[in-house]
Design an enzyme around this catalytic site. Structure first.
Site, mmCIF file in Angstrom:
data_model
loop_
_atom_site.group_PDB
_atom_site.id
_atom_site.type_symbol
_atom_site.label_atom_id
_atom_site.label_comp_id
_atom_site.label_asym_id
_atom_site.label_seq_id
_atom_site.Cartn_x
_atom_site.Cartn_y
_atom_site.Cartn_z
ATOM 1 N N HIS A 97 -19.230 -10.260 3.790
ATOM 2 C CA HIS A 97 -19.723 -11.626 3.605
ATOM 3 C C HIS A 97 -20.843 -11.877 4.599
ATOM 4 C CE1 HIS A 97 -18.339 -13.881 7.177
ATOM 5 N NE2 HIS A 97 -17.395 -12.939 7.241
ATOM 6 N N CYS A 98 -21.646 -12.870 4.321
ATOM 7 C CA CYS A 98 -22.688 -13.371 5.217
ATOM 8 C C CYS A 98 -22.647 -14.898 5.148
ATOM 9 C CB CYS A 98 -24.064 -12.816 4.850
ATOM 10 S SG CYS A 98 -24.608 -13.185 3.163
ATOM 11 N N GLU A 99 -23.730 -15.561 5.446
ATOM 12 C CA GLU A 99 -23.669 -17.021 5.442
ATOM 13 C C GLU A 99 -23.398 -17.565 4.049
ATOM 14 O OE1 GLU A 99 -26.334 -20.845 6.975
ATOM 15 O OE2 GLU A 99 -27.176 -18.834 7.017
ATOM 16 N N TYR A 112 -19.440 -17.579 4.484
ATOM 17 C CA TYR A 112 -18.760 -18.316 5.556
ATOM 18 C C TYR A 112 -18.976 -19.817 5.403
ATOM 19 C CZ TYR A 112 -17.318 -19.637 10.269
ATOM 20 O OH TYR A 112 -16.681 -20.236 11.373
#
Length: 550
Positions: free
Chosen positions: A456-458, A496
């Protein structure tokens, strides 16, 4: 008049035939004008001297009552050196040289021109196209032999003339016509005029494209070649010699011939169809028309009523064999229907989609199905899970299937320090992922359980999907298809940003630092530069490795 006639008879003959011919024409014209004193005025336009001469020649008699005149040697027209016999000795002594038509002509008496008669003319340029020729369907004629002419013309031997330069024309004259024209007491005379020849030429023939050529037309061609007087000598002298009764009979017979069929030896094409098409055509009969010798392009149409025994037998055999088959198929049609053979075009598209979905439910090595429930996301080739599934996984709801979970946070370090999921690993560079997972691949201690990696990332829109694909590509490169070290990879849908508001208790510190924070602009630029450099170095290393393999 008598004195002028005597003077003309005593004049020595000239060497130039054309000048002698014109001089004689003028002398004859003067004689005719002196004799014709009864007509002083004519309502029609006066005839020219040459036309008047042509009219006078048309009424002259063909027979002299003495020695019959010989026909010209028509077979030697093309030879420039071929001699042409002159008139009889008495004519030669008189010094008069007549035209080729005038060799058979003699004055029978005084001549009075007919006021109602008009000269028939044919264009000089179209003379060759108007003159007919003998067709292949006409009766066979015998050519006049040179030996007969030499025997019958001993008395005509004397001064010879040069034949004019003209194109040789092959003529075939019927022996009956020659005998009837030049015998002292002809029994049957053939009346052939230029008008009838022109009409026959217009009608034409379906077999031969060449127009027929007769004696009168040949004389016209020769007169044209001599001095250009073909337009004025178009009338045949034989029309004047025949009595009205004979002319009427001949005109009626000619009308019957013109109204009847053109060919008396015509062959129907339908009879030729019976000839085998495979027969060799190397030796074609010269008398056979060319159109009948050509190969037939279409199959001959057989009549409908023609029933051969073979055809009848074949029809009976086929009909008898079909009847029991139809009887056998009738009960089957009532009971069960035959099933069509299955082809790729007949397969339902929904079935194909279902099969594809079934394959997509399998993990990377196609050995098992996915352990976690997945949802659709932005990238169709990757598997997405929701925040709820991740929270359940952290709480241990899938401990029976999953041995260990690896949560990879692909954000930059200042974002990770600003807030992240508990137990997540901050690997934002590809080299870090390679070193952590591929240098010493991790394996589950129990075969029934699995290792699960979640990226995952932002927002899980760019950096997380890139890192997930990179790990799968490197894993494929290090293993033989379809084996993988890490066959089960997932993406956190929404990243996130969506997970933090709902599950703050699962985050530490419980905060959220966006990528474009004002306090971390310099660090953002530094990490982006490093990422681009690392990507360039990686591509360069890949190219070097490919060259080394070659």
């Amino acid at each position: 008049m008598a004195e002028s006639h005597i003077m003309s008879s005593e004049a020595p003959p000239k060497t130039n035939t054309g000048l002698n011919f014109r001089t004689n024409c003028r002398m004859v014209l003067n004689l005719l004008r002196e004799k014709d004193c009864s007509v002083t005025f004519s309502p029609e336009q006066p005839l020219t001297p040459v036309t008047d001469l042509a009219v006078g020649f048309s009424n002259l008699s063909t027979f002299s009552g003495e020695t019959p005149k010989r026909c010209l040697d028509l077979s030697n027209l093309g030879d420039e050196t071929a001699p042409l016999p002159t008139e009889s000795p008495d004519r030669i002594s008189s010094g008069k040289v007549e035209s080729p038509k005038a060799q058979f002509v003699q004055f029978d008496g005084l001549f009075t021109p007919d006021l109602g008669w008009k000269a028939k003319k044919c264009p000089r340029g179209n003379m060759n196209s108007v003159l007919p020729r003998l067709l292949c369907s006409t009766p066979s004629f015998k050519k006049t032999s040179g030996g007969q002419r030499s025997v019958s013309n001993k008395e005509n031997e004397g001064e010879l003339f040069k034949s004019p330069n003209c194109k040789p024309v092959a003529l075939l004259l019927p022996q009956e016509v020659v005998d009837s024209q030049f015998s002292p007491t002809p029994e049957n005379k053939v009346d052939i005029s230029l008008d009838e020849d022109c009409e026959m030429n217009i009608l034409g023939s379906p077999i031969s494209a060449d127009p027929p050529c007769l004696d009168g037309a040949h004389d016209d061609i020769k007169m044209q070649n001599l001095d250009g007087f073909a337009d004025f000598f178009s009338v045949d002298e034989e029309e004047m010699e025949n009595p009205p009764g004979a002319v009427g009979n001949l005109s009626s017979s000619m009308a019957i011939l013109l109204s009847g069929p053109l060919l008396n030896q015509d062959i129907e094409v339908s009879n030729v169809n019976n000839i085998s098409l495979n027969r060799s055509r190397l030796y074609r009969s010269p008398s056979m028309p060319e159109k009948l010798d050509r190969p037939m392009l279409k199959r001959p149409v057989r009549p409908l009523d023609s029933e051969t025994p073979v055809r009848v037998k074949r029809r009976r055999s086929t009909s008898s064999s079909l009847q029991p088959q139809e009887e056998n198929f009738q009960p089957q049609r009532r009971g069960t229907s035959l099933k069509k053979t299955l082809s790729l075009c007949d397969v339902d598209i929904s079935t194909v989609l279902d099969e594809d979905c079934g394959h997509r439910q399998l993990i990377g090595d196609f050995t098992k199905v996915y352990a976690l429930p997945t949802v659709t996301g932005r990238h169709q080739d990757l598997r997405y899970i929701t925040g709820e599934t991740l929270a359940a996984l952290i709480h241990g709801d899938f401990s029976s299937l999953v041995e260990k979970i690896f949560i990879i946070d692909c954000r930059y370090p200042y974002e990770y320090d600003g807030g992240h999921i508990k137990g997540a690993l901050n690997l934002h560079r590809q080299e870090e992922v390679t070193d952590y997972f591929l240098k010493q691949p991790l394996t589950p201690t129990m075969a029934q359980k699995r290792l699960i990696i979640i990226f995952h990332c932002e927002f899980s829109s760019e950096r997380g999907p890139k890192m997930c694909r990179f790990l799968r590509e490197e894993d494929r490169a290090r293993n033989e298809y379809p084996s993988l070290y890490y066959p089960e990879l997932y993406l956190l849908k929404g990243g996130y940003k969506d997970f933090f508001p709902e599950y703050k208790e699962l985050c530490e510190p419980q905060s959220y630092c966006p990528m474009h924070h004002q306090d971390f602009r310099e660090e953002l630029l530094k990490f982006r530069t490093k990422c681009k450099t690392s990507v360039g170095d990686r591509k360069r290393r890949e190219q070097i490795a490919r060259i080394m393999k070659l």
